[in-house]
Design a protein around this motif. Structure first.
Motif, short mmCIF file in Angstrom:
data_model
loop_
_atom_site.label_atom_id
_atom_site.label_comp_id
_atom_site.label_asym_id
_atom_site.label_seq_id
_atom_site.Cartn_x
_atom_site.Cartn_y
_atom_site.Cartn_z
N THR A 240 0.84 -1.19 0.00
CA THR A 240 0.00 0.00 0.00
C THR A 240 0.88 1.25 0.00
O THR A 240 2.02 1.22 0.48
N PRO A 241 0.36 2.37 -0.52
CA PRO A 241 1.14 3.62 -0.49
C PRO A 241 1.48 4.04 0.93
O PRO A 241 2.58 4.56 1.18
N GLU A 242 0.55 3.83 1.87
CA GLU A 242 0.80 4.21 3.26
C GLU A 242 1.94 3.38 3.85
O GLU A 242 2.80 3.89 4.58
N ARG A 244 4.39 1.86 2.18
CA ARG A 244 5.67 2.25 1.58
C ARG A 244 6.17 3.57 2.16
O ARG A 244 7.38 3.75 2.36
N ALA A 245 5.25 4.50 2.45
CA ALA A 245 5.64 5.77 3.06
C ALA A 245 6.25 5.54 4.44
O ALA A 245 7.20 6.23 4.83
N SER A 246 5.69 4.59 5.19
CA SER A 246 6.23 4.28 6.53
C SER A 246 7.62 3.67 6.44
O SER A 246 8.47 3.87 7.32
N ASN A 247 7.88 2.93 5.39
CA ASN A 247 9.17 2.25 5.25
C ASN A 247 10.29 3.18 4.79
O ASN A 247 11.46 2.90 5.03
N ARG A 248 9.93 4.28 4.15
CA ARG A 248 10.94 5.26 3.73
C ARG A 248 11.25 6.17 4.92
O ARG A 248 10.54 7.14 5.18
N ARG A 249 12.32 5.86 5.63
CA ARG A 249 12.56 6.53 6.91
C ARG A 249 14.04 6.47 7.27
O ARG A 249 14.81 5.71 6.68
N VAL A 250 14.40 7.28 8.26
CA VAL A 250 15.71 7.19 8.91
C VAL A 250 15.44 7.03 10.40
O VAL A 250 14.73 7.84 11.00
N ASP A 251 15.99 5.97 10.99
CA ASP A 251 15.82 5.70 12.41
C ASP A 251 17.04 6.16 13.19
O ASP A 251 18.18 5.82 12.84
N ILE A 252 16.78 6.95 14.23
CA ILE A 252 17.85 7.30 15.19
C ILE A 252 17.61 6.42 16.41
O ILE A 252 16.62 6.59 17.12
N VAL A 253 18.51 5.47 16.64
CA VAL A 253 18.32 4.48 17.69
C VAL A 253 19.28 4.76 18.84
O VAL A 253 20.51 4.77 18.66
N ILE A 254 18.71 5.04 20.01
CA ILE A 254 19.51 5.19 21.23
C ILE A 254 19.58 3.82 21.88
O ILE A 254 18.58 3.29 22.37
N LEU A 255 20.74 3.21 21.87
CA LEU A 255 20.89 1.83 22.30
C LEU A 255 20.77 1.70 23.82
O LEU A 255 21.40 2.45 24.58
N GLY A 256 19.98 0.72 24.24
CA GLY A 256 19.85 0.41 25.67
C GLY A 256 21.00 -0.46 26.15
O GLY A 256 21.91 -0.82 25.39
#
Length: 265
Positions: A240-242, A244-256
Motif C-alpha cells: 500500500t502507499p501508506e 511504503r511511506a512508513s518504510n521510507r525513513r531514517v531511524d535514530i536508535v539510542i541503544l539500551g
C-alpha cells in the motif's frame, strides 16, 4: 715659472638619474608584492576565516541575532558554514542542551524513559502528523524520521524544516551517554539514478547525512554509527502507499544496556 692654468671642474648634471633608477626599482618591487598579495588563494583564506567564525558561533560567542561582518565579497569565498564542513549547516545552540536545572542535576545522566518522554513532549505536533514516530523495545529508543517530513523523493539532503526537529532530538541526546545508531531505510520501489544506483545507496546516504548533522551539533562522534538497510527491514507492508511511506525513513536508535553489550568494543 708660470703656474699651470687650472681648468674649471666639470659639473655632472645627470646624477639625479641614479636616484631616479633606485626609486623606479623600489616602486617596481612594491607593485610586484601588491600584485602577488591580491592574487592569493581567496578560497582557502575564506575557508579559514569562516571556520573561525563558525567555531565562535558554536561556542555562543557570536549569537544568531548578532550582526556578522561579511568576510569576503568575492564569489569564490565561502558564504556559509555548509561550504566549510561539506554538509548542511545546523542551527543548534549549546544553550539548548539542558533547559534549566542546577549543576548537580545537569551532571546526572538522564534515562532512556526520561528522554522518550521529553522527545514526545517536544515533538507532539510531528507525532500527530506522523512525520516522526517514537518507539521503545529491547534495543532501546527508536526515533523514526519519515521521508515525507525530512527528505525530497530520491534525495539525501535534509529539508530545512527537518533541522528544527533534529535540534530537539540533539538537545535530549546530550543528556545521556548511550551510543546512537543512525539507520537508513527505503521501500521496495526500485531507484536507479546517476547518484543512487539502488535503494542501498540512497538509504546509506540519508543515514550518513543525518549522522553528519548530529556530529556538527556536537554529539560526540565516538557515540555514533550509521548504516543503510535498503528495503530489507520494513515496518509495514509495501503493498500500500501508506505502508511504503512508513518504510521510507531514517531511524535514530539510542541503544539500551542489552544492545550495548553486543556492540564492538
Amino acid at each position: 715659472m708660470a703656474r699651470k692654468k687650472k681648468h674649471p671642474e666639470h659639473v655632472n648634471h645627470e646624477r639625479w638619474l641614479v636616484s631616479y633608477a633606485d626609486f623606479i626599482t623600489l616602486l617596481f618591487a612594491f607593485f610586484v608584492v601588491m600584485f602577488a598579495a591580491s592574487n592569493a588563494d581567496k578560497q582557502k583564506a575564506g575557508q579559514v576565516a569562516k571556520s573561525v567564525q563558525s567555531a565562535f558561533t558554536d561556542l555562543a560567542i557570536f549569537t544568531p541575532s548578532g550582526k556578522k561582518v561579511p568576510l569576503y565579497d568575492d564569489p569564490g569565498a565561502p558564504s556559509s558554514a555548509s561550504s566549510v564542513v561539506g554538509t548542511m549547516s545546523n542551527k543548534f545552540e549549546n544553550t539548548q542542551v539542558i533547559p534549566g536545572g542546577d549543576k548537580a542535576d545537569q551532571a546526572k545522566p538522564a534515562t532512556i524513559a526520561e528522554v522518550k518522554a521529553q522527545i514526545e513532549k517536544a515533538l507532539q505536533a510531528q507525532l500527530e502528523n506522523k512525520s516522526v514516530r517514537v518507539t521503545s523495545d529491547e534495543r532501546g529508543l527508536t526515533i523514526s524520521l519519515s521521508e515525507a517530513g525530512f527528505f525530497s523523493p530520491g534525495s539525501e539532503v535534509l529539508q530545512p524544516i527537518g533541522g528544527d526537529v533534529l535540534n530537539q532530538i540533539v538537545a535530549n541526546l546530550m543528556t545521556l551517554p548511550n551510543p546512537v545508531r543512525v539507520e537508513g531505510h527505503a521501500d521496495n520501489t526500485p531507484i536507479h539514478t546517476a547518484r543512487f544506483p539502488s535503494n542501498w545507496e540512497l538509504s546509506t546516504a540519508r543515514a550518513t547525512h543525518i549522522l553528519q548533522y548530529l556530529i556538527n551539533a556536537k554529539v560526540p562522534p565516538s557515540r555514533m554509527s550509521a548504516t543503510g538497510y535498503g528495503e530489507y527491514h520494513p515496518v509495514a507492508s509495501n503493498e500500500t502507499p501508506e505502508g511504503r511511506a512508513s518504510n521510507r525513513r531514517v531511524d535514530i536508535v539510542i541503544l539500551g544496556e542489552s544492545a550495548q553489550k553486543l556492540e564492538p568494543k
